[in-house]
Design an enzyme around this catalytic site. Structure first.
Site, PDB file in Angstrom:
ATOM      1  N   CYS A   9    -159.425 -90.254  10.074  1.00 48.43           N
ATOM      2  CA  CYS A   9    -159.708 -91.679   9.921  1.00 48.43           C
ATOM      3  C   CYS A   9    -159.140 -92.157   8.587  1.00 48.43           C
ATOM      4  O   CYS A   9    -158.932 -91.370   7.668  1.00 48.43           O
ATOM      5  CB  CYS A   9    -161.212 -91.937   9.906  1.00 48.43           C
ATOM      6  SG  CYS A   9    -162.019 -91.461  11.442  1.00 48.43           S
ATOM      7  N   GLY A  35    -155.488 -92.976  12.265  1.00 47.19           N
ATOM      8  CA  GLY A  35    -156.368 -93.233  13.406  1.00 47.19           C
ATOM      9  C   GLY A  35    -155.875 -94.435  14.175  1.00 47.19           C
ATOM     10  O   GLY A  35    -155.632 -95.486  13.585  1.00 47.19           O
ATOM     11  N   ASN A 109    -164.771 -91.281   6.582  1.00 46.05           N
ATOM     12  CA  ASN A 109    -163.726 -90.328   6.992  1.00 46.05           C
ATOM     13  C   ASN A 109    -164.271 -88.934   6.737  1.00 46.05           C
ATOM     14  O   ASN A 109    -164.604 -88.598   5.603  1.00 46.05           O
ATOM     15  CB  ASN A 109    -162.455 -90.582   6.162  1.00 46.05           C
ATOM     16  CG  ASN A 109    -161.362 -89.550   6.419  1.00 46.05           C
ATOM     17  OD1 ASN A 109    -160.517 -89.325   5.577  1.00 46.05           O
ATOM     18  ND2 ASN A 109    -161.356 -88.922   7.581  1.00 46.05           N
ATOM     19  N   GLY A 110    -164.353 -88.118   7.784  1.00 46.01           N
ATOM     20  CA  GLY A 110    -164.871 -86.758   7.629  1.00 46.01           C
ATOM     21  C   GLY A 110    -165.808 -86.416   8.761  1.00 46.01           C
ATOM     22  O   GLY A 110    -165.886 -87.138   9.766  1.00 46.01           O
ATOM     23  N   CYS A 245    -158.730 -80.407   1.947  1.00 45.83           N
ATOM     24  CA  CYS A 245    -158.031 -80.020   3.188  1.00 45.83           C
ATOM     25  C   CYS A 245    -156.532 -79.867   2.939  1.00 45.83           C
ATOM     26  O   CYS A 245    -155.846 -80.835   2.620  1.00 45.83           O
ATOM     27  CB  CYS A 245    -158.268 -81.079   4.254  1.00 45.83           C
ATOM     28  SG  CYS A 245    -157.284 -80.824   5.738  1.00 45.83           S
ATOM     29  N   TYR A 251    -149.500 -82.008   7.307  1.00 46.72           N
ATOM     30  CA  TYR A 251    -149.249 -82.899   8.427  1.00 46.72           C
ATOM     31  C   TYR A 251    -149.894 -84.284   8.335  1.00 46.72           C
ATOM     32  O   TYR A 251    -149.251 -85.293   8.615  1.00 46.72           O
ATOM     33  CB  TYR A 251    -149.693 -82.195   9.726  1.00 46.72           C
ATOM     34  CG  TYR A 251    -149.733 -83.094  10.932  1.00 46.72           C
ATOM     35  CD1 TYR A 251    -148.580 -83.742  11.381  1.00 46.72           C
ATOM     36  CD2 TYR A 251    -150.915 -83.307  11.625  1.00 46.72           C
ATOM     37  CE1 TYR A 251    -148.618 -84.570  12.500  1.00 46.72           C
ATOM     38  CE2 TYR A 251    -150.962 -84.135  12.739  1.00 46.72           C
ATOM     39  CZ  TYR A 251    -149.810 -84.761  13.167  1.00 46.72           C
ATOM     40  OH  TYR A 251    -149.844 -85.574  14.255  1.00 46.72           O
ATOM     41  N   CYS A 391    -161.295 -76.913  13.262  1.00 51.42           N
ATOM     42  CA  CYS A 391    -161.795 -77.596  12.063  1.00 51.42           C
ATOM     43  C   CYS A 391    -163.153 -78.230  12.366  1.00 51.42           C
ATOM     44  O   CYS A 391    -163.321 -78.855  13.418  1.00 51.42           O
ATOM     45  CB  CYS A 391    -160.819 -78.688  11.648  1.00 51.42           C
ATOM     46  SG  CYS A 391    -161.395 -79.640  10.224  1.00 51.42           S
ATOM     47  N   CYS A 443    -159.202 -75.972   1.188  1.00 49.99           N
ATOM     48  CA  CYS A 443    -159.703 -75.409   2.442  1.00 49.99           C
ATOM     49  C   CYS A 443    -158.484 -75.049   3.277  1.00 49.99           C
ATOM     50  O   CYS A 443    -157.575 -75.862   3.427  1.00 49.99           O
ATOM     51  CB  CYS A 443    -160.550 -76.420   3.193  1.00 49.99           C
ATOM     52  SG  CYS A 443    -161.004 -75.848   4.857  1.00 49.99           S
ATOM     53  N   CYS A 446    -158.487 -73.359   8.905  1.00 46.22           N
ATOM     54  CA  CYS A 446    -157.829 -73.290  10.217  1.00 46.22           C
ATOM     55  C   CYS A 446    -156.775 -72.184  10.250  1.00 46.22           C
ATOM     56  O   CYS A 446    -156.342 -71.793  11.329  1.00 46.22           O
ATOM     57  CB  CYS A 446    -157.265 -74.643  10.649  1.00 46.22           C
ATOM     58  SG  CYS A 446    -156.440 -75.554   9.392  1.00 46.22           S
TER      59      CYS A 446
END
Ligand code: SF4
Length: 472
Positions: A9, A35, A109-110, A245, A251, A391, A443, A446
């Protein structure tokens, strides 16, 4: 691109500007990549909040009349990709609720990893929820808290949640921004100098469009209160190890943005250079899978001293749905978005650089398209490590079982996508662009399966996170 993680988002807030809603609208436009399912703006005028939210793209939702009605010198906005809850109007943000004198709006967002438990507790105490997204939990926790000031209630609520959040709140007279103590999702602070207006946004590309200057990141664990008295900063939470992240760099974020204080385009080029060092290939040309693979392919080509070519051209005007011909055309879905240039590819040994492989189905179609266009060899190179885990912090990913790398070796994936060779960037190599070469501060769950904030019950978290996982 298809077959990959979906964006999350985008959020924005403007305080102290006569055209606040218009600036929020433009910022959301710049953040559209984060988004595309719905968007909303809430403005504050005198003692009331004015809201407009709808499903669709920013440019389709808002027009001059709507923006004119969103009066006031403060506003917040949200672009949503549903990482929790279904695609319904009731789940669009910002949420607006009755609160104090004039109401409260919030944009998030999250993803909260304990939202399901908190929601059950709150419902047990009589709370009635109007949506099925985790953000509403924060609002109910605020209502149940005893603080005098809104900022105290925000802090009380956020002290009880776990997981990822970058948030903006709006009341008729103040804007509050908060970022979780781990700093999972980005949030930046900027200013429009001539008006002394304050802007917070997910990425700096939003600041650039509205002529705001970048001041700094909102720090992990920081809460900002912006009002007529200026900007106040609070650090009310115990400090946590920073785990931003890393996929924002790989990406999600726009390449022209500054995220975690680094230019995304430069980081992606660095990842491509490192990929060329780790996974060289005997080849004639390097091509990207556009658009997100372009900077890494440039870095790869530069490092490998190979010509960079656009062997795949992307159609930028593809809508979310299209009518397929009755007689099946091979790989139609991918072909609508990407076309292989036979004149560039014919007889060439091609390195094709992409940023990730999720299920592998799109990569396979791309390899086959390149061969069909005459490529002599196809060497797939990926500017991130194999994606093996889902995730839980606000990015819509398939379940681990659907991630091709969770069950298959690199050789097994190569066979599936039918490439002549396949090479991923190593986890260590991914950190190479950082000064200390270590992954501290990020983090990468993934890729590693090591989750910095424990997910007590992944199945139930996924119930919220992956309501509607389907391939794009
Ligand atoms: Fe980002 Fe992956 Fe961590 Fe999610 S699990 S926050 S996508 S690095």
């Amino acid at each position: 691109m298809q077959d990959r993680f979906r964006e999350e988002c985008g959020i924005v807030g403007v305080f102290g500007h006569p055209e606040a809603a218009n600036l929020v609208y433009l910022s959301l436009y710049a953040l559209q990549h984060r988004g595309q399912e719905s968007a909303g703006i809430v403005s504050a005028k005198d003692d009331i909040l004015i809201s407009h939210r709808a499903l669709g793209l920013v440019a389709d939702i808002f027009n001059e009349d709507i923006i004119r009605r969103l009066e006031g010198s403060a506003a917040i906005g949200h672009n949503r990709y549903s990482t929790s809850g279904q695609t319904l109007l009731k789940n669009t943000q910002p949420f607006v609720v009755e609160y104090g004198r004039g109401g409260l709006a919030v944009a998030h967002n999250g993803n909260l990893v304990n939202a399901v438990e908190l929601r059950e507790q709150l419902e047990g105490q009589g709370s009635i929820f109007q949506s099925n997204v985790d953000t509403e939990v924060i609002v109910h926790l605020m209502a149940a808290s005893k603080g005098e000031r809104t900022v105290d209630r925000v802090v009380a609520a956020l002290s009880q949640v776990r997981g990822a959040y970058s948030l903006v709140f709006l009341t008729p007279h103040e804007l509050i921004a908060a970022r979780d103590p781990y700093g999972f999702r980005p949030l930046v602070l900027g200013r429009i100098q001539d008006k002394d207006s304050v802007v917070v946004a997910s990425e700096t590309c939003a600041l650039d469009l509205i002529g705001a200057t970048y001041e700094r990141e909102v720090e992990p664990g920081e809460v900002l209160r912006v009002s007529a008295s200026g900007v106040e900063s609070f650090r009310p939470f115990p400090t946590a190890p920073r785990t931003s992240c890393i996929f924002e760099y790989i990406y999600f974020a726009r390449p022209d943005s500054r995220v975690y204080d680094r230019n995304v385009y430069e980081v992606r080029k660095d990842l491509g250079r490192q990929l060329a060092r780790e996974q060289p290939a005997e080849a004639d040309i390097v091509i990207p899978v556009p658009d997100s693979g372009v900077p890494a392919a440039l870095g790869f080509a530069e490092q490998a001293r190979l010509p960079f070519e656009m062997g795949l051209i992307r159609n930028h005007y593809v809508g979310r749905t299209f009518i397929e011909p009755r007689d099946a055309i091979r790989h139609f879905g991918v072909k609508v978005k990407l076309n292989a240039q036979a004149d560039v590819l014919r007889g060439k040994r091609v390195v094709v650089v992409d940023d990730s492989i999720v299920r592998g189905t799109t990569s396979k179609k791309i390899v086959q398209m390149l061969r069909h266009a005459g490529a002599a060899e196809v060497h797939m190179r990926i500017s991130s490590p194999p994606t093996i885990s889902s995730c839980y912090y606000g990015v819509d990913t398939p379940t681990s079982a659907e991630l091709i790398a969770s069950e298959n070796s690199t050789e097994g994936i190569r066979e599936f996508i039918t490439a002549d060779s396949l090479g991923y960037l190593s986890v260590r190599g991914t950190y190479n662009f950082l000064k200390n070469g270590e992954g501290n501060g990020f983090c990468a769950a993934c890729f590693t399966g090591r989750y910095p904030v424990p997910v007590s019950d992944p199945g139930r978290t996924h119930q919220l996170v992956l309501f509607e996982a389907k391939e794009r």
